[in-house]
Design a protein around this motif. Structure first.
Motif, PDB file in Angstrom:
ATOM      1  N   UNK A   1       0.561  12.777  -0.605  1.00 31.91           N
ATOM      2  CA  UNK A   1       1.664  11.828  -0.419  1.00 31.91           C
ATOM      3  C   UNK A   1       2.159  11.302  -1.756  1.00 31.91           C
ATOM      4  N   UNK A   2       1.218  11.036  -2.640  1.00 37.69           N
ATOM      5  CA  UNK A   2       1.577  10.531  -3.966  1.00 37.69           C
ATOM      6  C   UNK A   2       2.399  11.562  -4.739  1.00 37.69           C
ATOM      7  N   UNK A   3       2.005  12.840  -4.656  1.00 42.94           N
ATOM      8  CA  UNK A   3       2.745  13.889  -5.359  1.00 42.94           C
ATOM      9  C   UNK A   3       4.136  14.083  -4.777  1.00 42.94           C
ATOM     10  N   UNK A   4       4.252  14.009  -3.458  1.00 42.15           N
ATOM     11  CA  UNK A   4       5.563  14.163  -2.821  1.00 42.15           C
ATOM     12  C   UNK A   4       6.518  13.052  -3.233  1.00 42.15           C
ATOM     13  N   UNK A   5       5.983  11.847  -3.353  1.00 44.06           N
ATOM     14  CA  UNK A   5       6.847  10.701  -3.659  1.00 44.06           C
ATOM     15  C   UNK A   5       7.435  10.789  -5.064  1.00 44.06           C
ATOM     16  N   UNK A   6       6.817  11.603  -5.942  1.00 43.93           N
ATOM     17  CA  UNK A   6       7.328  11.705  -7.307  1.00 43.93           C
ATOM     18  C   UNK A   6       8.722  12.330  -7.351  1.00 43.93           C
ATOM     19  N   UNK A   7       9.048  13.156  -6.354  1.00 47.33           N
ATOM     20  CA  UNK A   7      10.350  13.809  -6.355  1.00 47.33           C
ATOM     21  C   UNK A   7      11.350  13.182  -5.411  1.00 47.33           C
ATOM     22  N   UNK A   8      11.081  11.968  -4.941  1.00 54.22           N
ATOM     23  CA  UNK A   8      11.967  11.301  -3.992  1.00 54.22           C
ATOM     24  C   UNK A   8      12.531  10.010  -4.604  1.00 54.22           C
ATOM     25  N   UNK A   9      13.625   9.521  -4.034  1.00 55.43           N
ATOM     26  CA  UNK A   9      14.265   8.312  -4.586  1.00 55.43           C
ATOM     27  C   UNK A   9      13.341   7.098  -4.539  1.00 55.43           C
ATOM     28  N   UNK A  10      13.637   6.155  -5.408  1.00 57.27           N
ATOM     29  CA  UNK A  10      12.919   4.882  -5.457  1.00 57.27           C
ATOM     30  C   UNK A  10      13.942   3.753  -5.417  1.00 57.27           C
TER      31      UNK A  10
ATOM     32  N   UNK B   1      19.980  -7.471  -8.641  1.00 60.63           N
ATOM     33  CA  UNK B   1      20.601  -6.343  -7.957  1.00 60.63           C
ATOM     34  C   UNK B   1      19.572  -5.373  -7.401  1.00 60.63           C
ATOM     35  N   UNK B   2      20.058  -4.328  -6.795  1.00 63.00           N
ATOM     36  CA  UNK B   2      19.249  -3.248  -6.231  1.00 63.00           C
ATOM     37  C   UNK B   2      19.450  -2.015  -7.090  1.00 63.00           C
ATOM     38  N   UNK B   3      18.330  -1.440  -7.533  1.00 67.66           N
ATOM     39  CA  UNK B   3      18.400  -0.236  -8.354  1.00 67.66           C
ATOM     40  C   UNK B   3      17.860   0.950  -7.565  1.00 67.66           C
ATOM     41  N   UNK B   4      18.658   1.979  -7.471  1.00 67.20           N
ATOM     42  CA  UNK B   4      18.245   3.202  -6.779  1.00 67.20           C
ATOM     43  C   UNK B   4      18.116   4.310  -7.821  1.00 67.20           C
ATOM     44  N   UNK B   5      16.886   4.872  -7.916  1.00 69.80           N
ATOM     45  CA  UNK B   5      16.631   5.972  -8.843  1.00 69.80           C
ATOM     46  C   UNK B   5      16.450   7.254  -8.045  1.00 69.80           C
ATOM     47  N   UNK B   6      17.296   8.234  -8.341  1.00 68.05           N
ATOM     48  CA  UNK B   6      17.249   9.504  -7.615  1.00 68.05           C
ATOM     49  C   UNK B   6      16.939  10.619  -8.601  1.00 68.05           C
TER      50      UNK B   6
ATOM     51  N   UNK C   1       9.421   3.543  -1.838  1.00 68.79           N
ATOM     52  CA  UNK C   1       9.260   4.741  -2.672  1.00 68.79           C
ATOM     53  C   UNK C   1       8.660   5.896  -1.879  1.00 68.79           C
ATOM     54  N   UNK C   2       8.916   5.917  -0.562  1.00 73.90           N
ATOM     55  CA  UNK C   2       8.427   6.981   0.311  1.00 73.90           C
ATOM     56  C   UNK C   2       6.895   7.072   0.313  1.00 73.90           C
ATOM     57  N   UNK C   3       6.235   5.936   0.245  1.00 77.45           N
ATOM     58  CA  UNK C   3       4.777   5.878   0.367  1.00 77.45           C
ATOM     59  C   UNK C   3       4.002   6.144  -0.905  1.00 77.45           C
ATOM     60  N   UNK C   4       4.671   6.282  -2.040  1.00 74.73           N
ATOM     61  CA  UNK C   4       3.963   6.593  -3.281  1.00 74.73           C
ATOM     62  C   UNK C   4       3.008   5.504  -3.717  1.00 74.73           C
ATOM     63  N   UNK C   5       3.487   4.255  -3.681  1.00 73.31           N
ATOM     64  CA  UNK C   5       2.629   3.144  -4.122  1.00 73.31           C
ATOM     65  C   UNK C   5       1.437   2.977  -3.186  1.00 73.31           C
ATOM     66  N   UNK C   6       1.673   3.058  -1.868  1.00 74.02           N
ATOM     67  CA  UNK C   6       0.590   2.948  -0.911  1.00 74.02           C
ATOM     68  C   UNK C   6      -0.402   4.095  -1.080  1.00 74.02           C
ATOM     69  N   UNK C   7       0.099   5.308  -1.335  1.00 68.96           N
ATOM     70  CA  UNK C   7      -0.784   6.457  -1.522  1.00 68.96           C
ATOM     71  C   UNK C   7      -1.647   6.283  -2.764  1.00 68.96           C
ATOM     72  N   UNK C   8      -1.084   5.731  -3.820  1.00 70.71           N
ATOM     73  CA  UNK C   8      -1.859   5.488  -5.041  1.00 70.71           C
ATOM     74  C   UNK C   8      -2.987   4.506  -4.779  1.00 70.71           C
ATOM     75  N   UNK C   9      -2.691   3.451  -4.025  1.00 68.85           N
ATOM     76  CA  UNK C   9      -3.714   2.458  -3.687  1.00 68.85           C
ATOM     77  C   UNK C   9      -4.782   3.074  -2.787  1.00 68.85           C
TER      78      UNK C   9
END
Length: 361
Positions: A181-190, A223-228, A15-23
């Motif tokens: 980093x957390x804010x940036x990840x909100x607008x990137x794919x997961x 399966x693999x889910x991609x959210x954009x 998720x482009x570092x969002x989860x790690x940034x939250x932690x």
């Protein structure tokens, strides 16, 4: 009995570092909270130490007042004896009597100040102001030790590394950086790994009016889910700007904390150096004043000295005693104040203070 069940699994792969940034943000805020708690404890103990040494100084001044009153009474007796023998005018008796009453007035005033200081100390340590307390006396043989004799630059550098107020500010800056980093990840794919399995035993009916037949259904997938994210009304952009502004604000807070701690260390260090010299000078001054007073007493009783000489040395001795008490208590407190400025007060210091001031009974 009809029943159904579902089991779902979703695991974020990237998720482009969002989860790690939250932690990281949560960990940094926890560390900042712990450091802030330490800083508050340091300041609270320093305030308690200040109140304690003020109470000790007031109590010691009362003991010095007793000696001053006794000296003034001895001078009055000597003046009366000389006047009765006709070798001194009655005015000398009046002068000695005035000095005696002044000593008593000062003793009464200091008694009130001692009770006020003791009540303030009780209040600081969460006791009722009327709590009777036992305070340790001052050790008049105290000599300056070599504690904190490193250069002030070394002490300021040490405080910058370890002081809890600075640590707290730096951890809050780390949290703010993680927030960007957390804010940036909100607008990137997961990218997620998803899986689901369901089961039910609902009966089936082949047609209207026909009987129901038992049946068991199974369904599952992996399966693999991609959210954009496509468009969020510029919310992500605003959140990133806000997070960066928070970083800038916290950077200023870190610099301010460092400057404040450095100033506290500098001020406390210079005060302690002054206290070290005053300890030596006050001891010498009290010794000289005592010798002068004893000499004036002998001269006056033998008929050589004057009442002005006697009362002058008596006043000088009282002032020397007061300054000695002030020098001792100020030096003791300023040692703790410097330790507080460095962020080095610990439970050993707290235990020492507890043993020095304890409620009676």
């Amino acid at each position: 009995m009809v029943h159904s069940g579902d089991l779902s699994l979703s695991w974020i792969l990237y998720d482009f570092g969002g989860r790690r940034a939250t932690l990281d943000n949560a960990k940094a805020l926890l560390s900042a909270a712990q450091a802030n708690e330490n800083a508050v404890l340091q300041q609270t103990f320093a305030d308690a130490a200040k109140a304690y040494y003020a109470a000790v100084a007031a109590r010691e001044q009362l003991r010095a007042d007793e000696a001053v009153v006794q000296d003034a009474q001895n001078s009055l007796v000597a003046a009366q004896q000389r006047s009765n023998r006709g070798i001194a005018p009655i005015t000398e008796v009046y002068q000695a009597q005035t000095a005696y009453r002044q000593a008593q007035i000062a003793q009464t005033r200091d008694q009130g100040q001692a009770m006020t200081a003791q009540g303030n100390l009780a209040n600081v340590i969460a006791l009722s102001p009327d709590t009777a307390m036992t305070l340790d006396g001052l050790d008049d043989t105290t000599q300056p030790d070599e504690t904190f004799q490193r250069s002030v630059s070394q002490l300021m550098a040490q405080a910058e590394r370890t002081h809890p107020a600075i640590v707290a500010a730096e951890k809050e800056l780390d949290a703010a950086n993680a927030g960007v980093t957390q804010a940036k990840s909100q607008g990137r794919p997961t990218i997620k790994l998803v899986a689901q399995y369901s089961q039910n035993n609902e009966p089936v009916q082949l047609g209207l009016g026909l009987p129901h037949y038992p049946a068991t259904g199974h369904d599952g997938y992996v399966g693999i889910q991609v959210s954009v994210p496509i468009f969020s009304g510029f919310a992500t952009s605003y959140q990133v700007r806000q997070a960066r502004a928070q970083v800038d604000q916290q950077s200023v807070a870190v610099d301010k904390a460092k400057q404040q701690v450095a100033l506290q260390v500098w001020t406390s260090y210079q005060s302690l150096q002054t206290d070290r010299q005053n300890l030596i000078y006050s001891s010498e001054m009290q010794s000289v004043a005592t010798q002068a007073w004893e000499s004036a007493q002998r001269r006056y009783r033998s008929g050589i000295g004057t009442i002005l000489e006697l009362l002058s040395t008596q006043t000088a001795l009282a002032q020397a005693r007061q300054q000695r008490i002030q020098a001792l208590t100020t030096w003791r407190y300023d040692r703790l104040a410097l330790a507080s400025a460095l962020g080095q007060l610990d439970w050993n210091d707290i235990d020492a203070l507890k043993s020095g001031a304890s409620p009676d009974g």
